[in-house]
Motif scaffolding. Structure first.
Motif, short mmCIF file in Angstrom:
data_model
loop_
_atom_site.label_atom_id
_atom_site.label_comp_id
_atom_site.label_asym_id
_atom_site.label_seq_id
_atom_site.Cartn_x
_atom_site.Cartn_y
_atom_site.Cartn_z
N PHE A 107 0.84 -1.20 0.00
CA PHE A 107 0.00 0.00 0.00
C PHE A 107 0.88 1.25 0.00
O PHE A 107 2.05 1.22 0.38
CB PHE A 107 -0.92 0.01 1.23
CG PHE A 107 -0.20 0.03 2.55
CD1 PHE A 107 0.13 1.23 3.16
CD2 PHE A 107 0.15 -1.16 3.19
CE1 PHE A 107 0.80 1.25 4.38
CE2 PHE A 107 0.82 -1.15 4.41
CZ PHE A 107 1.15 0.06 5.01
N LEU A 108 0.29 2.35 -0.45
CA LEU A 108 0.96 3.65 -0.37
C LEU A 108 0.64 4.28 0.98
O LEU A 108 -0.40 4.01 1.59
CB LEU A 108 0.49 4.58 -1.49
CG LEU A 108 0.68 4.11 -2.93
CD1 LEU A 108 0.41 5.27 -3.89
CD2 LEU A 108 2.06 3.54 -3.17
N THR A 109 1.53 5.15 1.45
CA THR A 109 1.35 5.79 2.75
C THR A 109 0.08 6.61 2.81
O THR A 109 -0.42 7.11 1.80
CB THR A 109 2.54 6.72 3.07
OG1 THR A 109 2.76 7.57 1.95
CG2 THR A 109 3.78 5.94 3.39
N SER A 110 -0.41 6.80 4.03
CA SER A 110 -1.62 7.58 4.25
C SER A 110 -1.43 9.05 3.88
O SER A 110 -2.40 9.75 3.58
CB SER A 110 -2.06 7.46 5.71
OG SER A 110 -0.99 7.80 6.59
N ARG A 111 -0.21 9.53 3.90
CA ARG A 111 0.10 10.89 3.43
C ARG A 111 1.55 10.93 2.95
O ARG A 111 2.35 10.07 3.32
CB ARG A 111 -0.12 11.94 4.51
CG ARG A 111 0.73 11.82 5.76
CD ARG A 111 0.33 12.85 6.79
NE ARG A 111 1.14 12.75 8.00
CZ ARG A 111 2.27 13.44 8.20
NH1 ARG A 111 2.71 14.28 7.25
NH2 ARG A 111 2.96 13.31 9.31
N SER A 112 1.86 11.92 2.12
CA SER A 112 3.20 12.02 1.54
C SER A 112 3.90 13.28 2.01
O SER A 112 3.27 14.28 2.34
CB SER A 112 3.11 12.04 0.01
OG SER A 112 2.65 10.81 -0.49
N VAL A 113 5.23 13.23 2.00
CA VAL A 113 6.08 14.31 2.48
C VAL A 113 7.00 14.75 1.35
O VAL A 113 7.46 13.92 0.55
CB VAL A 113 6.90 13.84 3.70
CG1 VAL A 113 7.89 14.91 4.14
CG2 VAL A 113 5.99 13.45 4.85
#
Length: 374
Positions: free
Chosen positions: A120-126
């Motif tokens: 899965f992809l992260t819940s938010r990106s930085v």
């Protein structure tokens, strides 16, 4: 790969090493993001083309799931190759796509993740910027996202420019030999102490230590990072530190008074003999760099480095670029496939005595599990 005899390359055959340079120039173009996205629309075909192993292979591996974070921002094909190399259905994979990446790249990563129940992809990106808290932040996001999966025993963090030197079976054997110990780099004598000179006193008497952001740690360590008030206080302190990713994990693991299971009780100085760092192989100039290509003082690994990599005890190697290290990556893929096959057929043994006897295993903090989440 059919164009090169990889066994000769690993053996250091100079003729084959020289020939690999020409082969590299003549290789066909790599799949583009659009190619991979289109392929991933048919997951069964995507899995087949890239050769994902969709079986546990052994009960030992099935009963020892590993959690991964993978920080990526470019080179979709190389990232896909990395995921294929480490993929098993019992493991779980968190992918952080840098906020700076194009939407097309993010779409490609999302399409890949949608083909697997455990990716899965992260819940938010930085927006990751070297030297700032944003390097550490994606790891913490992945840890939090991965925490909801209850069965994994160890956490390993990677970037898209790395490749495993060990099969999944060998990783499980190594981590079993660690018996809960954390594999985290630590530097005191050559630490850049000016990085935290203006940050003020550390909370809870924690002594700062320099180390790598790359870690192999048990689930209890991740629990402590996420849920201990002491860890949260220290994390807030590191926000005032230069290059905090090289301070946070290393310091927690080398302050044994904190009582984190698997942390280190000895003198916190990584050394190849007395306290090896086996999470990652990086050539900082300690060995000849085959092509002499360095980026931020790290050798960019190529085919000529394969004889060295074949002898290394580390779990993963850093760093590879797909447009520069392509033949090397293909040969490492072939090596990994052959070792996985031979282990499964009982034709290859893996001796873990070295890993059982390293100092951070012999001198780890052994405490009853504490539920820091409470």
């Amino acid at each position: 790969m059919k164009e090169i005899d990889c066994m000769k390359v690993f053996a250091g055959d100079q003729e084959e090493l020289t020939r690999s340079k020409q082969v590299h120039k003549d290789l066909p173009a790599l799949p583009t993001e659009k190619d991979i996205t289109r392929l991933a629309k048919n997951c069964r075909n995507f899995v087949r083309v890239y050769g994902f192993i969709m079986n546990f292979l052994t009960e030992e591996e099935r009963n020892f799931p590993i959690a991964y974070s993978i920080l990526v921002f470019k080179d979709a094909h190389q990232v896909t190759q990395l995921l294929q190399a480490i993929y098993r259905p019992q493991n779980v994979y968190c992918i952080h796509v840098d906020q700076k990446a194009d939407q097309s790249y993010r779409d490609t990563m999302a399409a890949i993740a949608d083909c697997f129940h455990n990716v899965f992809l992260t819940s938010r990106s930085v927006d990751v910027r070297w030297g700032t808290f944003t390097v550490l932040e994606p790891e913490l996001i992945c840890m939090k996202d991965l925490w909801h999966f209850k069965k994994w025993k160890y956490f390993i963090n990677l970037t898209g420019q790395e490749f495993p030197l060990r099969t999944n079976f060998e990783l499980v054997r190594i981590l079993t030999a660690y018996n809960g110990a954390n594999d985290v780099e630590s530097i005191v004598k050559r630490a850049n102490k000016e990085r935290w000179a203006s940050a003020g006193p550390t909370p809870h008497g924690i002594i700062p230590v320099k180390g790598s952001v790359h870690i192999v740690v048990n689930r209890d360590f991740v629990d402590y990072v996420l849920h201990s008030p002491v860890a949260q206080d220290f994390l807030n302190w590191t926000r005032r530190v230069d290059v905090p990713d090289e301070t946070f994990f290393a310091s927690l693991n080398h302050n044994p008074q904190l009582g984190i299971r698997g942390s280190y009780k000895g003198y916190p100085e990584t050394d190849p003999v007395t306290k090896p760092f086996l999470t990652r192989f990086k050539n900082w100039g300690d060995y000849p760099c085959a092509e002499g290509n360095f980026n931020r003082d790290i050798c960019i690994l190529s085919t000529g480095d394969l004889p060295l990599l074949d002898t290394r005890p580390e779990m993963f190697a850093n760093k590879f670029y797909q447009d520069y290290s392509r033949v090397a990556l293909e040969c490492l893929h072939e090596r990994l496939y052959n070792h996985t096959r031979d282990e499964f057929l009982g034709m290859m043994e893996f001796n873990t005595s070295y890993y059982q006897n390293v100092s951070f295993v012999k001198n780890m903090v052994t405490v009853e599990k504490t539920n820091w989440e409470d």
